[in-house]
Design a protein around this motif. Structure first.
Motif, short mmCIF file in Angstrom:
data_model
loop_
_atom_site.label_atom_id
_atom_site.label_comp_id
_atom_site.label_asym_id
_atom_site.label_seq_id
_atom_site.Cartn_x
_atom_site.Cartn_y
_atom_site.Cartn_z
N GLN A 197 8.25 16.23 -5.14
CA GLN A 197 7.72 15.02 -5.77
C GLN A 197 7.17 15.28 -7.16
O GLN A 197 6.43 16.25 -7.36
N GLY A 198 7.52 14.41 -8.10
CA GLY A 198 7.02 14.55 -9.46
C GLY A 198 6.43 13.26 -9.99
O GLY A 198 6.30 12.26 -9.25
N PHE A 199 6.05 13.28 -11.26
CA PHE A 199 5.44 12.11 -11.91
C PHE A 199 6.16 11.84 -13.23
O PHE A 199 6.49 12.79 -13.96
N MET A 200 6.33 10.56 -13.53
CA MET A 200 6.86 10.18 -14.84
C MET A 200 5.82 9.28 -15.52
O MET A 200 5.25 8.39 -14.86
N VAL A 201 5.62 9.53 -16.80
CA VAL A 201 4.68 8.69 -17.57
C VAL A 201 5.30 8.38 -18.93
O VAL A 201 6.14 9.14 -19.42
N PRO A 202 4.88 7.27 -19.55
CA PRO A 202 5.34 7.02 -20.92
C PRO A 202 4.79 8.11 -21.84
O PRO A 202 3.63 8.53 -21.70
N LYS A 203 5.64 8.58 -22.74
CA LYS A 203 5.23 9.64 -23.67
C LYS A 203 3.99 9.22 -24.46
O LYS A 203 3.11 10.02 -24.77
N ALA A 204 3.93 7.90 -24.75
CA ALA A 204 2.83 7.38 -25.57
C ALA A 204 1.46 7.62 -24.93
O ALA A 204 0.44 7.57 -25.62
N LEU A 205 1.43 7.89 -23.64
CA LEU A 205 0.13 8.14 -22.98
C LEU A 205 -0.44 9.52 -23.35
O LEU A 205 -1.61 9.80 -23.10
N VAL A 216 -0.01 12.36 -21.97
CA VAL A 216 -0.46 13.12 -20.80
C VAL A 216 0.50 14.30 -20.64
O VAL A 216 1.72 14.13 -20.76
N THR A 217 -0.03 15.48 -20.38
CA THR A 217 0.86 16.64 -20.23
C THR A 217 0.81 17.25 -18.83
O THR A 217 1.59 18.13 -18.51
N SER A 218 -0.14 16.77 -18.02
CA SER A 218 -0.25 17.31 -16.66
C SER A 218 -0.69 16.19 -15.73
O SER A 218 -1.48 15.32 -16.12
N ALA A 219 -0.21 16.25 -14.49
CA ALA A 219 -0.61 15.23 -13.50
C ALA A 219 -2.10 15.27 -13.23
O ALA A 219 -2.70 14.27 -12.83
N LYS A 220 -2.71 16.40 -13.50
CA LYS A 220 -4.16 16.53 -13.26
C LYS A 220 -4.97 15.72 -14.28
O LYS A 220 -6.17 15.53 -14.11
N GLU A 221 -4.29 15.25 -15.33
CA GLU A 221 -4.99 14.40 -16.32
C GLU A 221 -4.91 12.92 -15.95
O GLU A 221 -5.31 12.07 -16.73
N LEU A 222 -4.39 12.62 -14.76
CA LEU A 222 -4.18 11.21 -14.40
C LEU A 222 -5.39 10.57 -13.72
O LEU A 222 -5.25 9.54 -13.07
N ASN A 224 1.70 12.20 0.02
CA ASN A 224 1.50 13.37 -0.85
C ASN A 224 0.59 13.03 -2.02
O ASN A 224 -0.20 13.86 -2.47
N LEU A 225 0.75 11.81 -2.52
CA LEU A 225 -0.06 11.39 -3.68
C LEU A 225 -1.54 11.42 -3.31
O LEU A 225 -2.36 11.96 -4.06
N ALA A 226 -1.83 10.86 -2.14
CA ALA A 226 -3.23 10.85 -1.69
C ALA A 226 -3.74 12.29 -1.56
O ALA A 226 -4.85 12.61 -2.01
N ASP A 227 -2.93 13.18 -0.97
CA ASP A 227 -3.33 14.59 -0.82
C ASP A 227 -3.61 15.22 -2.19
O ASP A 227 -4.61 15.90 -2.38
N PHE A 228 -2.70 14.98 -3.14
CA PHE A 228 -2.80 15.64 -4.44
C PHE A 228 -4.07 15.21 -5.18
O PHE A 228 -4.81 16.04 -5.71
N PHE A 229 -4.34 13.91 -5.18
CA PHE A 229 -5.53 13.45 -5.91
C PHE A 229 -6.80 13.90 -5.20
O PHE A 229 -7.77 14.28 -5.85
N ARG A 230 -6.79 13.90 -3.89
CA ARG A 230 -7.98 14.34 -3.16
C ARG A 230 -8.23 15.82 -3.43
O ARG A 230 -9.34 16.24 -3.71
N THR A 231 -7.17 16.63 -3.35
CA THR A 231 -7.32 18.07 -3.56
C THR A 231 -7.86 18.36 -4.96
O THR A 231 -8.64 19.29 -5.15
N ASN A 232 -7.43 17.57 -5.92
CA ASN A 232 -7.86 17.83 -7.30
C ASN A 232 -9.11 17.04 -7.68
O ASN A 232 -9.55 17.08 -8.83
N ASN A 233 -9.65 16.33 -6.67
CA ASN A 233 -10.91 15.61 -6.89
C ASN A 233 -10.82 14.60 -8.03
O ASN A 233 -11.73 14.51 -8.86
N ILE A 234 -9.72 13.90 -8.10
CA ILE A 234 -9.55 12.84 -9.08
C ILE A 234 -9.13 11.57 -8.34
O ILE A 234 -8.74 11.63 -7.18
#
Ligand SMILES: N[C@@H](CCC(=O)N[C@@H](CS)C(=O)NCC(=O)O)C(=O)O
Length: 338
Positions: free
Chosen positions: A125-133, A135-141, A157-167
């Motif tokens: 699983q990955g993430f796509m964002v507009p370049k204009a944002l 953002v260079t890492s999912a951890k900045e989301l 997985n999304l819920a797991d990822f954000f919880r693990t990274n405390n965001i």
């Protein structure tokens, strides 16, 4: 959320048990067509072309089974399914198999009572964002709105990822890929997350793909492959060995261009068995000796199918990566034809 998922699973398990005794091969032969569940539209994987003909990597997996069983790769009725309708479609018998970016997981295999016959695309699983944002890492989301399809591994997985990274994030739930892309384009979500292959496929359909970046993090394992119902092992064998035939053909250099010639003059015993020149493996799965020859003639071997629809020379541009043959350092490994 968890409870909804659990109750949904139990309901489907009951359905699957009811449909499990059917002899799917007989049904398909009597009907004369294979009912194949695909997605509602992901470029390169399964989508109708301008003339309404379904095309793609997952579509060719259906056509390969129809070639093996019905001697006609066109004898397929494609049934579009969304992430949340796909399992009911299979469990209820509406489709004979699913061929649509579905991740092989413990609960789908056991609790939902499906049989994944193999993996035809190792994804994550990955993430796509507009370049204009910028953002260079999912951890900045942190605090981002994220478009997410309900009924997928993606949302878990999304819920797991954000919880693990405390965001934190705000989910924007959607039903189909098309809807996700509309919402994303309209700015209703800052990021779109799904299997990295589908992100690349979707980005390739944008007017200016370069305005969007796929972030470096791959946050999960998504082994995708065809699946059938539990309880009909003979049918599972046919779908499994069709996939194996596509993979083995690439390993042994059997292509749509040379399969006829090789079935006359191969000196490789494994190829001779694959093509039904020696032994009659087809007879062991209720088919004829030339079943795998037809599979390869239909759309070529695994490598040809990959290259035609999603490979590096297509707009989608996916590298083989993990999906290279084991002989090239990848994970694709067909079991012996013996
Ligand atoms: N591999 C994940 C996600 C699969 C999935 O359904 N992804 C979406 C996002 S691309 C999709 O294919 N949708 C197809 C559609 O909307 O028709 C799973 O099995 O849960």
């Amino acid at each position: 959320m968890k409870r909804t998922v659990l109750f949904g699973a139990l309901g489907l398990a009951g359905l699957a048990a009811g449909a499990a005794s059917a002899a799917t091969l007989d049904d398909v032969k009597a009907r004369g067509t294979l009912n194949c569940g695909v997605n509602t539209g992901v470029a390169g994987f399964a989508a109708p072309d301008a003339s309404g003909n379904w095309q793609g990597f997952d579509v060719d997996a259906c056509r390969a089974v129809a070639a093996a069983v019905l001697n006609d790769p066109q004898a397929v009725v494609f049934v579009p399914t969304s992430p949340s309708t796909r399992f009911t479609a299979l469990a209820s018998g509406e489709v004979d198999m699913l061929s649509r970016n579905t991740t092989w997981t413990f609960s789908r295999d056991t609790d939902l009572k499906f049989e994944f016959v193999g993996v035809n695309y190792y994804d994550g699983q990955g993430f796509m964002v507009p370049k204009a944002l910028n953002v260079t890492s999912a951890k900045e989301l942190d605090g981002a709105t994220v478009c997410i399809q309900t009924g997928t591994t993606t949302e878990l997985n999304l819920a797991d990822f954000f919880r693990t990274n405390n965001i934190s994030y705000e989910p924007v739930p959607i039903e189909t890929n098309a809807e996700a892309l509309q919402q994303y384009a309209a700015g209703a979500c800052d990021a779109y997350t799904t299997d990295a292959s589908a992100l690349a496929a979707s980005r390739a359909t944008f007017e200016t793909p370069d305005d969007h970046v796929i972030l470096p993090e791959i946050i999960s394992k998504e082994p995708l492959g065809p699946l059938v119902r539990h309880g009909d092992n003979d049918w599972a064998d046919i779908v499994r060995w069709t996939l194996m035939a596509l993979i083995a053909a690439e390993e042994y250099g059997v292509t749509s261009a040379n399969v006829s010639e090789l079935s006359e003059n191969t000196t490789n015993p494994e190829v001779a068995r694959l093509l039904g020149v020696e032994d009659n493996l087809g007879g062991m799965i209720g088919l004829d000796a030339e079943w795998a020859k037809r599979v390869i003639m239909a759309g070529g071997n695994y490598g040809e199918i990959f290259a035609r629809h999603i490979g590096e020379n297509t707009p989608i541009g996916l590298a083989r990566g993990l999906n290279a043959q084991w002989t090239d350092g990848g994970l694709l490994y067909a079991m012996p034809f013996r």
